[in-house]
Design an enzyme around this catalytic site. Structure first.
Site, mmCIF file in Angstrom:
data_model
loop_
_atom_site.group_PDB
_atom_site.id
_atom_site.type_symbol
_atom_site.label_atom_id
_atom_site.label_comp_id
_atom_site.label_asym_id
_atom_site.label_seq_id
_atom_site.Cartn_x
_atom_site.Cartn_y
_atom_site.Cartn_z
ATOM 1 N N HIS A 382 -15.796 44.047 -14.538
ATOM 2 C CA HIS A 382 -14.584 43.506 -13.913
ATOM 3 C C HIS A 382 -13.362 43.750 -14.786
ATOM 4 O O HIS A 382 -12.352 44.270 -14.335
ATOM 5 C CB HIS A 382 -14.759 42.007 -13.652
ATOM 6 C CG HIS A 382 -13.469 41.305 -13.352
ATOM 7 N ND1 HIS A 382 -12.824 41.437 -12.147
ATOM 8 C CD2 HIS A 382 -12.682 40.494 -14.098
ATOM 9 C CE1 HIS A 382 -11.707 40.728 -12.170
ATOM 10 N NE2 HIS A 382 -11.597 40.149 -13.345
ATOM 11 N N PHE A 383 -13.450 43.380 -16.079
ATOM 12 C CA PHE A 383 -12.187 43.469 -16.826
ATOM 13 C C PHE A 383 -11.887 44.880 -17.326
ATOM 14 O O PHE A 383 -10.792 45.133 -17.792
ATOM 15 C CB PHE A 383 -12.058 42.391 -17.913
ATOM 16 C CG PHE A 383 -13.049 42.430 -19.027
ATOM 17 C CD1 PHE A 383 -13.111 43.499 -19.897
ATOM 18 C CD2 PHE A 383 -13.914 41.363 -19.216
ATOM 19 C CE1 PHE A 383 -14.014 43.499 -20.934
ATOM 20 C CE2 PHE A 383 -14.825 41.366 -20.253
ATOM 21 C CZ PHE A 383 -14.878 42.438 -21.119
HETATM 22 C C1 HEM Z 1 -12.807 54.756 -23.743
HETATM 23 C C2 HEM Z 1 -12.752 53.761 -22.918
HETATM 24 C C3 HEM Z 1 -13.629 52.530 -23.032
HETATM 25 C C4 HEM Z 1 -14.992 52.448 -23.171
HETATM 26 C C5 HEM Z 1 -15.985 53.587 -23.221
HETATM 27 C C6 HEM Z 1 -15.323 51.035 -23.243
HETATM 28 C C7 HEM Z 1 -16.614 50.530 -23.382
HETATM 29 C C8 HEM Z 1 -16.939 49.205 -23.513
HETATM 30 C C9 HEM Z 1 -18.269 48.664 -23.518
HETATM 31 C C10 HEM Z 1 -19.546 49.471 -23.364
HETATM 32 C C11 HEM Z 1 -18.168 47.315 -23.663
HETATM 33 C C12 HEM Z 1 -19.293 46.287 -23.578
HETATM 34 C C13 HEM Z 1 -19.963 45.887 -24.812
HETATM 35 C C14 HEM Z 1 -20.993 44.808 -24.562
HETATM 36 O O1 HEM Z 1 -20.897 44.003 -23.638
HETATM 37 O O2 HEM Z 1 -21.951 44.774 -25.342
HETATM 38 C C15 HEM Z 1 -16.775 46.991 -23.788
HETATM 39 C C16 HEM Z 1 -16.259 45.724 -23.975
HETATM 40 C C17 HEM Z 1 -14.910 45.418 -23.931
HETATM 41 N N1 HEM Z 1 -13.862 46.294 -23.669
HETATM 42 FE FE1 HEM Z 1 -14.018 48.303 -23.440
HETATM 43 N N2 HEM Z 1 -14.169 50.302 -23.154
HETATM 44 C C18 HEM Z 1 -13.120 51.180 -23.010
HETATM 45 C C19 HEM Z 1 -11.783 50.871 -22.875
HETATM 46 C C20 HEM Z 1 -11.278 49.587 -22.925
HETATM 47 C C21 HEM Z 1 -9.891 49.257 -22.745
HETATM 48 C C22 HEM Z 1 -8.774 50.254 -22.460
HETATM 49 C C23 HEM Z 1 -9.802 47.904 -22.896
HETATM 50 C C24 HEM Z 1 -8.590 47.000 -22.811
HETATM 51 C C25 HEM Z 1 -7.367 47.356 -22.791
HETATM 52 C C26 HEM Z 1 -11.127 47.395 -23.183
HETATM 53 C C27 HEM Z 1 -11.426 46.077 -23.438
HETATM 54 C C28 HEM Z 1 -12.690 45.580 -23.690
HETATM 55 C C29 HEM Z 1 -12.971 44.202 -23.995
HETATM 56 C C30 HEM Z 1 -11.945 43.066 -24.112
HETATM 57 C C31 HEM Z 1 -14.374 44.094 -24.148
HETATM 58 C C32 HEM Z 1 -15.178 42.824 -24.434
HETATM 59 C C33 HEM Z 1 -15.496 42.644 -25.854
HETATM 60 C C34 HEM Z 1 -16.372 41.435 -26.040
HETATM 61 O O3 HEM Z 1 -17.307 41.209 -25.261
HETATM 62 O O4 HEM Z 1 -16.097 40.692 -26.992
HETATM 63 N N3 HEM Z 1 -11.992 48.442 -23.182
HETATM 64 N N4 HEM Z 1 -16.025 48.166 -23.676
#
Ligand code: HEM
Ligand SMILES: [Cu+2]
Lengths: 579, 68, 70
Positions: A382-383
């Site tokens: 979602h986010f």
């Molecule tokens: C290259 C692009 C991106 C990839 C491949 C990516 C991948 C991921 C993955 C796999 C997770 C989940 C980790 C887990 O639940 O164990 C995650 C968590 C998250 N991502 Fe991304 N993401 C990307 C871009 C972004 C962007 C642009 C934002 C915000 C502007 C973002 C914000 C977040 C946040 C806030 C979390 C949650 C961290 C937490 O659970 O503490 N991500 N991301």
């Protein structure tokens, strides 16, 4: 060749400040985004080159750098542009402005170094607390001090925008607040209101606790204060994206903003409703009575109103542009939109993904449906549609317009930029779809190795392997898109000055501020009502949480994840949960 | 061309979520497309789209459509 | 200020003022969006309630028990 009239020609010193803010933001995006790929490949077991014990360090860096650093550095740039452009006057005192920027940088460095300490032995710190940083996870004091500096920096930035407006008002006492400034000020106001909670949480609870001044805190209190801020921060990211959709998209489509009054109403509604909704992140928290959760849910549902108003106003403005460009028919006008333009297309696709996120958001917001998806990968899916695309893609698309404006240099490669926004859209489709679906069969978020002995997930459709492949594919495409974006920004910046930069303008309106009731501009009134709503929504829950657990809680010791986990403790806690 | 190259690219990109979600939706009715079949489906759709977009727009049926 | 609002766009072939503009295409698109939302909402019923059994919150349960619904 006519005289160039870009932002950098009108406000050269402010342009330098905005440039600096943008680059801070891009740096965070580069590091944070790469870590996203690391996580995606690690979880899906395609490539595990970090130790699973270090996963939380990486995840903390990803969350903090992207959700807090990337977004906020970019938006202070946009808001500074919006205020100066629409008031047609520079900031009051550039030294003050550089001071708040420097404060944000120092804060970020402190935060970054303390997170890095989790994987680098020579740095004797750790902050494996995730971007939600509430107790019982405990970070090194430097992490909290860094956060405080960063937030105070944004407060001063807000003060800067207000100062500029006051000075303008002194000279234009009878004029309406120009729309971009109005949007900036209302957003700043709810930012002040909501960051109060997180400031309290850090200064009264977390910082003294991590310094050993108090030896325990009430974790539910720290969670509740975090989420008091944690929902509103979502709108802090989103409002600048909305601003882009309201004042840039209509212009790019060749038309005018459908309604200035409607836009003002929307921003006032966000000022009122952003903060008294935070408890909707705590539907599963024991210790908060259901009645309070119900109130938060009701407030949340009211937030659908400004979101739908926005969908209508923004699409109607685009349609207006398309028809002025010769578009016809019920839907045939869509063809007349400037799809070749990466700025337009990036923002339009970001808006489309936001509409999709509207549905998963409604699922999250419903109290008992939330139980189904709470803390699963659905939420992460979602986010990444909301902040990860609606905001991030809008910002990247905006950068294609803004960076030439603040540097006087032409965008290096427009076609590459178009390819980049499309690639982000496609990559996010794959990743987010798979994340949503994994959430439905209970795949948890924030887990390095989501596979368990003697237990298999049962996807309703497809296989886990296939869903993992989809995540990895999406993440790879996103990372390529990210690299293309950065390449374009770097090449643009090292390129030469150009005369072909468009004028610094924003969209005119079909129905202007003269049609908006004057009371909409009464910021004091709206702030007062917003405060009252917050008092209603939070006094009783906070009182009962403190009543039940005390300020400093029932003996909660800090949890420090990577500073050597004692196997004996692990065994003991495993025994506790095993029959 | 019935549609600008930029718009064509965008339509192809937007097709992706439709195919992905269509596949999920179908499986709820017991129809499971394999990855290869989904890719083939997408290929056919893109091809159809290209043909439609490239097809010369002769004045006959659509009247003055090309004056746009 | 008005000076910074956009003045002239090159690709414009006609000027449509406030009164002659009727955003019918927007109404259609929003209508389609609502339709999708409703369909997904119905779909959600199958995923959530038929899949897992209802999650009834708090005081409702005794009430439902009382009237023999649960
Ligand atoms: C290259 C692009 C991106 C990839 C491949 C990516 C991948 C991921 C993955 C796999 C997770 C989940 C980790 C887990 O639940 O164990 C995650 C968590 C998250 N991502 Fe991304 N993401 C990307 C871009 C972004 C962007 C642009 C934002 C915000 C502007 C973002 C914000 C977040 C946040 C806030 C979390 C949650 C961290 C937490 O659970 O503490 N991500 N991301
Ligand atoms: Cu929220």
């Amino acid at each position: 060749m006519a005289m160039r009239n870009a932002y950098v020609d009108q406000f050269p010193s402010e342009a330098r400040l905005i440039s600096a803010a943008f680059w801070s933001s891009f740096l965070a995006l580069a590091i944070g985004g790469s870590l996203g790929l690391v996580q995606a490949l690690h979880r899906t077991d395609y490539l595990r080159f970090i130790d699973s014990v270090d996963y939380y360090t990486v995840l903390t860096a990803h969350g903090v750098l992207l959700a807090i650093t990337f977004t906020i550095f970019f938006l202070v740039g946009i808001f500074t542009w919006a205020v100066t452009t629409s008031l047609d006057r520079g900031l009051e005192d550039l030294r003050f402005s550089w001071a708040w920027y420097a404060m944000m940088v120092v804060g970020t460095v402190l935060v970054g170094v303390s997170i890095l300490g989790g994987v680098v032995d020579s740095i004797d710190m750790q902050a494996d607390v995730l971007f939600t940083f509430y107790a019982p996870l405990q970070a090194h004091p430097a992490f909290y001090v860094g956060l405080v500096l960063f937030v105070v920096g944004t407060w001063l930035a807000g003060a800067d925008w207000f100062r500029t407006w006051w000075a303008w008002r002194g000279e234009n006492p009878d004029e309406r607040i120009p729309l971009p400034t109005f949007m900036t000020l209302t957003t700043t106001l709810f930012w002040y209101l909501c960051t109060l909670g997180v400031a309290l949480s850090i200064l009264v609870l977390l910082l003294p606790w991590s310094m050993g001044i108090v030896d325990s805190v009430n974790p539910l209190l720290s969670r509740t204060l975090f989420w008091y801020f944690g929902h509103a921060v979502v709108y802090f990211w989103l409002m600048p994206a909305y601003m882009m959709w309201y004042i840039m998209l209509p212009k790019l489509s060749g038309g005018k903003l459908f309604s200035d009054p409607l836009a003002r109403v929307v921003f006032v509604l966000f000022l009122l409703l952003s903060t008294p909704t935070g408890i909707h992140h705590q539907y599963l928290d024991p210790g908060i009575a259901e009645g309070y959760k119900f109130i938060a849910m009701t407030n949340t549902m009211f937030l659908l109103l400004p979101s739908l108003l926005t969908a209508f106003t923004v699409v109607a403005s685009m349609e207006h542009g398309a028809r002025q460009r010769g578009g016809t028919g019920y839907l045939g006008w869509l063809k007349a939109l400037p799809w070749r333009d990466p700025v337009f297309t990036g923002m339009a696709l970001a808006g489309l993904m936001f509409a999709a996120a509207g549905f998963s958001g409604m699922i999250n917001a419903g109290m008992n449906i939330n139980y189904l998806v709470h803390n699963t990968w659905w939420i992460v899916g979602h986010f990444h549609l909301t902040v990860g695309t609606a905001v991030a893609l809008t910002f990247m698309a905006a950068a294609y317009w803004f960076v030439p404006q603040v540097t006087g240099k032409q965008l290096w490669n427009r076609s590459l930029a178009l390819g980049q926004v499309l690639l982000w859209f496609v990559g996010m489709t794959f990743m987010s779809n798979a994340m949503h679906r994994s959430g439905l069969f209970g795949m948890p978020r924030r887990t390095a190795e989501p596979q368990y002995q003697g237990f298999n997930f049962e996807p309703a459709a497809g296989t886990v392997g296939e869903i993992n492949a989809q995540v990895a594919l999406g993440a790879a495409l996103l990372t390529i898109a990210l690299a293309l974006f950065l390449l374009n920004m770097v090449m643009t910046t090292i390129g030469g000055e150009s005369d072909a930069i468009p004028d610094n303008t924003y969209a005119g309106t079909l129905s202007g501020p003269e049609d908006a009731p004057v009371v909409l501009d009464n910021l004091k009134l709206w702030t007062a009502i917003a405060t009252v709503l917050v008092v209603f929504a939070y006094t009783l829950p906070l009182a009962s949480i403190i009543d039940a657990g005390g300020l400093f809680g029932p003996g909660i010791e800090g949890f420090q994840l990577t500073i050597g986990i004692d196997p004996a403790i692990v065994l003991e806690s495993v025994r506790e949960v095993m029959p | 061309m019935r549609i600008s190259p930029g718009a064509l690219l965008v339509v192809i990109a937007v097709l992706v979520p439709f195919v992905v979600e269509f596949r999920t939706a179908l499986s709820w009715f017991g129809v499971e497309l394999s990855v290869l079949e989904s890719v083939a489906l997408a290929g056919v759709l893109v091809l159809g789209l290209l043909v439609w977009a490239m097809w010369p727009q002769n004045g006959g049926e659509m009247g003055s459509a090309d004056s746009n | 200020m008005a000076s910074a609002t956009e003045k002239q766009e090159t690709d414009r072939v006609r000027e449509i003022g406030h009164d002659e503009y009727d955003p019918v295409g927007t109404a259609i698109l929003i209508g389609i969006y609502f339709l999708i939302l409703v369909l997904l909402w119905l779909f959600m019923y199958f995923v959530e309630f038929l899949g897992n059994g209802p999650t009834v919150v708090g005081a409702l349960q005794p009430v439902l028990l009382g009237v023999g619904l649960a």
